[in-house]
Enzyme design. Sequence first.
Site, PDB file in Angstrom:
ATOM      1  CG  HIS A 105      -2.043   1.002   1.104  1.00  0.00           C
ATOM      2  ND1 HIS A 105      -3.347   0.617   0.903  1.00  0.00           N
ATOM      3  CD2 HIS A 105      -2.056   2.360   1.148  1.00  0.00           C
ATOM      4  CE1 HIS A 105      -4.114   1.695   0.838  1.00  0.00           C
ATOM      5  NE2 HIS A 105      -3.349   2.769   0.973  1.00  0.00           N
TER       6      HIS A 105
ATOM      7  CG  HIS B  80      -1.160   6.553  -2.179  1.00  0.00           C
ATOM      8  ND1 HIS B  80      -2.299   5.866  -2.525  1.00  0.00           N
ATOM      9  CD2 HIS B  80      -1.178   6.643  -0.821  1.00  0.00           C
ATOM     10  CE1 HIS B  80      -2.972   5.548  -1.433  1.00  0.00           C
ATOM     11  NE2 HIS B  80      -2.309   6.009  -0.385  1.00  0.00           N
TER      12      HIS B  80
ATOM     13  CE1 TYR C 159      -4.037  13.366  -1.325  1.00  0.00           C
ATOM     14  CE2 TYR C 159      -6.228  12.410  -1.167  1.00  0.00           C
ATOM     15  CZ  TYR C 159      -4.890  12.284  -1.468  1.00  0.00           C
ATOM     16  OH  TYR C 159      -4.398  11.080  -1.913  1.00  0.00           O
TER      17      TYR C 159
ATOM     18  NE  ARG D 122      -7.816   2.788  -0.956  1.00  0.00           N
ATOM     19  CZ  ARG D 122      -7.135   3.768  -0.380  1.00  0.00           C
ATOM     20  NH1 ARG D 122      -6.710   4.802  -1.119  1.00  0.00           N
ATOM     21  NH2 ARG D 122      -6.869   3.751   0.913  1.00  0.00           N
TER      22      ARG D 122
ATOM     23  CG  HIS E  11      -5.076   2.424   6.070  1.00  0.00           C
ATOM     24  ND1 HIS E  11      -3.865   1.949   5.638  1.00  0.00           N
ATOM     25  CD2 HIS E  11      -5.425   3.443   5.222  1.00  0.00           C
ATOM     26  CE1 HIS E  11      -3.487   2.638   4.571  1.00  0.00           C
ATOM     27  NE2 HIS E  11      -4.418   3.539   4.301  1.00  0.00           N
TER      28      HIS E  11
ATOM     29  CG  ASP F  29      -1.035   5.317   3.763  1.00  0.00           C
ATOM     30  OD1 ASP F  29      -1.447   5.250   2.594  1.00  0.00           O
ATOM     31  OD2 ASP F  29      -1.531   6.083   4.609  1.00  0.00           O
TER      32      ASP F  29
ATOM     33  CG  ASN G 293      -5.475  13.784   3.293  1.00  0.00           C
ATOM     34  OD1 ASN G 293      -5.485  14.988   3.048  1.00  0.00           O
ATOM     35  ND2 ASN G 293      -5.859  12.881   2.403  1.00  0.00           N
TER      36      ASN G 293
END
Length: 289
Positions: free
Chosen positions: A27, A29, A45, A120, A177, A244, A249
Amino acid sequence: MAEPSPSFNPKPGKPKTRLPRGACDTHFHVFGPQKRFPFAPERSYTPTCDAPKETLFALHKFLGVERGVVVQSAAHGFDNSAAADLLAANKNYRGIALAPAATPTAELKRLDKQGFRGVRFHYMGHIAAGDAVDDVLAMAKRLADIGWHLQIHMDGPRIPELAPSLARSPVPVVVDHMGRVDASQGIDQAPFKALLKLLEKSHCWVKVSGSERISRQASPWRDAAPFARKLLAECPERCLWGSDWPHPNLAAVPDDGALVDLIAQMAPGEAERRALLVDNPARLYGFAA
């Protein structure tokens, strides 16, 4: 639109925990580079800076990660190009796309050829509302034909509401998560109990990622540890780990080296870590054993 989120830690500490060969970060990005892959106009965001594939590859090499699963960023919306660009650069990586439930099967098959293995859906207050869960389950019937799975990002209080539907999914369901529960409420809270009940279904998986998200404490997020250990104790063969990165955020950006060292607390034994980091991802995402 939300205020820009903090960027990643450019100088993470070297983890003390040595990862097994074939370790997979399931996981993370990529953001941009914006000149080539602009953010979606309707994004909820805005990252403060690019977080491109080259930076991610360098981080993984530093941490001892050899495989990965890039999760399409909500900042890029349904344009999966930045994630696809990463997949084209390294065949040891797979992808999770963002796509509406009504996406034609031909488009899903095109993404499959690029290396994507699932789609997702968000059920979070800070991210724009997506498709109804019944529409997602209708899509899942088509996902079964191409060997894809669902990845669900939901706010902890919504687990009891969504779990009965997810329990009927015809394809694997991966919960992000640790269900985004509030760690300060303890492991006996209703949302976490609902997550554990959902995980009794053999098609349901969970990511023991996001300790820094469910915690209400500073690093090393000790209040999150009991949740990860409980999940690994209940379904060790269907748990996954993810960093992650680049941590959108969050008020405070975590040290990725510290996140790797948390793995030793979650899975202290060598066999446990191999299952979490190597065997389980290989089975779900189709990596070589």
